[in-house]
Design a protein around this motif. Sequence first.
Motif, PDB file in Angstrom:
ATOM      1  N   THR A   1      85.720  71.336 -15.081  1.00 26.78           N
ATOM      2  CA  THR A   1      86.075  72.266 -14.273  1.00 26.78           C
ATOM      3  C   THR A   1      86.023  73.557 -15.102  1.00 26.78           C
ATOM      4  O   THR A   1      86.158  73.534 -16.405  1.00 26.78           O
ATOM      5  CB  THR A   1      87.701  72.118 -13.915  1.00 26.78           C
ATOM      6  OG1 THR A   1      87.679  71.054 -13.292  1.00 26.78           O
ATOM      7  CG2 THR A   1      88.312  73.434 -13.354  1.00 26.78           C
TER       8      THR A   1
ATOM      9  N   ILE B   1      87.723  78.525 -10.719  1.00 18.11           N
ATOM     10  CA  ILE B   1      88.122  77.403 -10.177  1.00 18.11           C
ATOM     11  C   ILE B   1      87.688  77.542  -8.651  1.00 18.11           C
ATOM     12  O   ILE B   1      87.998  78.713  -7.824  1.00 18.11           O
ATOM     13  CB  ILE B   1      89.780  77.600 -10.225  1.00 18.11           C
ATOM     14  CG1 ILE B   1      90.243  77.438 -11.711  1.00 18.11           C
ATOM     15  CG2 ILE B   1      90.431  76.447  -9.404  1.00 18.11           C
ATOM     16  CD1 ILE B   1      90.008  76.275 -12.318  1.00 18.11           C
TER      17      ILE B   1
ATOM     18  N   GLU C   1      88.422  72.173  -6.005  1.00 18.34           N
ATOM     19  CA  GLU C   1      89.005  71.507  -7.258  1.00 18.34           C
ATOM     20  C   GLU C   1      90.437  71.461  -7.183  1.00 18.34           C
ATOM     21  O   GLU C   1      91.327  70.751  -7.614  1.00 18.34           O
ATOM     22  CB  GLU C   1      88.515  72.391  -8.405  1.00 18.34           C
ATOM     23  CG  GLU C   1      87.112  71.914  -8.812  1.00 18.34           C
ATOM     24  CD  GLU C   1      86.435  73.085  -9.858  1.00 18.34           C
ATOM     25  OE1 GLU C   1      85.652  72.588 -10.603  1.00 18.34           O
ATOM     26  OE2 GLU C   1      86.986  74.322 -10.008  1.00 18.34           O
ATOM     27  N   LYS C   2      91.192  72.571  -6.480  1.00 12.96           N
ATOM     28  CA  LYS C   2      92.666  72.655  -6.297  1.00 12.96           C
ATOM     29  C   LYS C   2      93.007  71.589  -5.213  1.00 12.96           C
ATOM     30  O   LYS C   2      93.902  70.840  -5.357  1.00 12.96           O
ATOM     31  CB  LYS C   2      93.127  73.972  -5.534  1.00 12.96           C
ATOM     32  CG  LYS C   2      93.189  75.106  -6.667  1.00 12.96           C
ATOM     33  CD  LYS C   2      93.901  76.130  -6.186  1.00 12.96           C
ATOM     34  CE  LYS C   2      94.303  77.274  -7.382  1.00 12.96           C
ATOM     35  NZ  LYS C   2      95.382  78.192  -7.094  1.00 12.96           N
TER      36      LYS C   2
ATOM     37  N   ALA D   1      95.265  69.871 -15.605  1.00  8.64           N
ATOM     38  CA  ALA D   1      95.379  70.258 -14.222  1.00  8.64           C
ATOM     39  C   ALA D   1      96.277  71.527 -13.897  1.00  8.64           C
ATOM     40  O   ALA D   1      96.023  72.397 -13.315  1.00  8.64           O
ATOM     41  CB  ALA D   1      95.721  69.427 -13.144  1.00  8.64           C
TER      42      ALA D   1
ATOM     43  N   TYR E   1      95.215  74.651 -15.618  1.00 13.51           N
ATOM     44  CA  TYR E   1      94.239  75.429 -14.912  1.00 13.51           C
ATOM     45  C   TYR E   1      94.954  75.994 -13.658  1.00 13.51           C
ATOM     46  O   TYR E   1      94.093  76.436 -12.792  1.00 13.51           O
ATOM     47  CB  TYR E   1      93.127  74.653 -14.620  1.00 13.51           C
ATOM     48  CG  TYR E   1      92.254  74.198 -15.966  1.00 13.51           C
ATOM     49  CD1 TYR E   1      92.329  74.882 -17.038  1.00 13.51           C
ATOM     50  CD2 TYR E   1      91.142  73.292 -15.602  1.00 13.51           C
ATOM     51  CE1 TYR E   1      91.662  74.368 -18.146  1.00 13.51           C
ATOM     52  CE2 TYR E   1      90.315  72.951 -16.749  1.00 13.51           C
ATOM     53  CZ  TYR E   1      90.629  73.594 -18.028  1.00 13.51           C
ATOM     54  OH  TYR E   1      89.800  73.171 -19.091  1.00 13.51           O
TER      55      TYR E   1
ATOM     56  N   LEU F   1      95.695  74.243 -11.116  1.00 13.53           N
ATOM     57  CA  LEU F   1      95.293  73.460  -9.928  1.00 13.53           C
ATOM     58  C   LEU F   1      96.560  73.191  -9.304  1.00 13.53           C
ATOM     59  O   LEU F   1      96.176  72.741  -7.839  1.00 13.53           O
ATOM     60  CB  LEU F   1      94.352  72.464 -10.266  1.00 13.53           C
ATOM     61  CG  LEU F   1      93.103  72.813 -11.333  1.00 13.53           C
ATOM     62  CD1 LEU F   1      92.128  71.633 -11.676  1.00 13.53           C
ATOM     63  CD2 LEU F   1      92.231  73.746 -10.679  1.00 13.53           C
TER      64      LEU F   1
END
Lengths: 178, 178
Positions: free
Chosen positions: A74, A79, A83-84, A114, A117, A119
């Motif tokens: 990632t 982003i 990916e989320k 995660a 970021y 996410l």
Amino acid sequence: LTPQENGKGLVQIFTGNGKGKTTAALGTVLRATGHSLKVFIVFFMKGDYAYGEYSALAKLPNVETASFGFRKFTDPSNIKPEEKEQAKAALETARKAVLSGNYNLVVLDEVNVALSYNLIELDDVIRLIKEKPSHVELILTGRYANSRLIDMADLVTEMVKVKHPFDKGIKARKGIEY
Amino acid sequence: LTPQENGKGLVQIFTGNGKGKTTAALGTVLRATGHSLKVFIVFFMKGDYAYGEYSALAKLPNVETASFGFRKFTDPSNIKPEEKEQAKAALETARKAVLSGNYNLVVLDEVNVALSYNLIELDDVIRLIKEKPSHVELILTGRYANSRLIDMADLVTEMVKVKHPFDKGIKARKGIEY
């Protein structure tokens, strides 16, 4: 031992920039299976990479795994929606495993990354920790562990890089690093 | 992969006062077996304690182990001759495994502690590192890693205790810590 017989489960965090975070979680899993404990591992950021651990874990009794994320790492500055979605699905899978009470040990591998970021939501992880059945041990791995999670955890280890061969241009090696 | 096909073996050290040193070595072993690498683990200070890792390791393919030391922890201010004998036998076993060239990965678990207690000679460990076949990966674990070994190693991680439940009086738990 049934899950309930093993006593109170703690929350462990392996964080830091050094090697050994996921690796220590895998070692804990190996040890747990030696006592016939039941384990569920959620890989948040591993994707479909053919890590050596997958084939090794598949041979262990009482270990289930679920993998999310993408093979390509990632890029935190870019982003993508999928990916989320993957990270949210990972957390939902972890949540079901934890709340089921069927496992002694649930590993949320790279959940810290995660989170860092964005996410997934920090509040959702905090809620999972608060709602976990008392016998379930949780391990959260990854760099950049959030300070609120460190406050909630019982056991926190920072893996500090003293020296790493990648600094000398040596690449990750099959069977050792992955 | 045969031992020779996996490329240059490095020297790794997991040290520090935090949790995860032996555990990370075990995780590396688990991953290595996923690629059918051959592993030998020498436990320097474990004795006959029924650690969960023993029964788990016994189920893994291509992993051999040898255990030395005593169940009761060594008192560094009162070293007994048999403790030195055990540590020397452990190092000799490790030496044979390394020099045989038959293994991709040889783990010297708690060798750093054995060294710091003067149960074995630093020069003997240095010699083993120097004489190892190039394809053999070595992992040395334990607190108090000697600075000369850190200088020789390729990958050094310090596990730093941020928070540990033993500080709160929680005892080691079967299946998780051992």
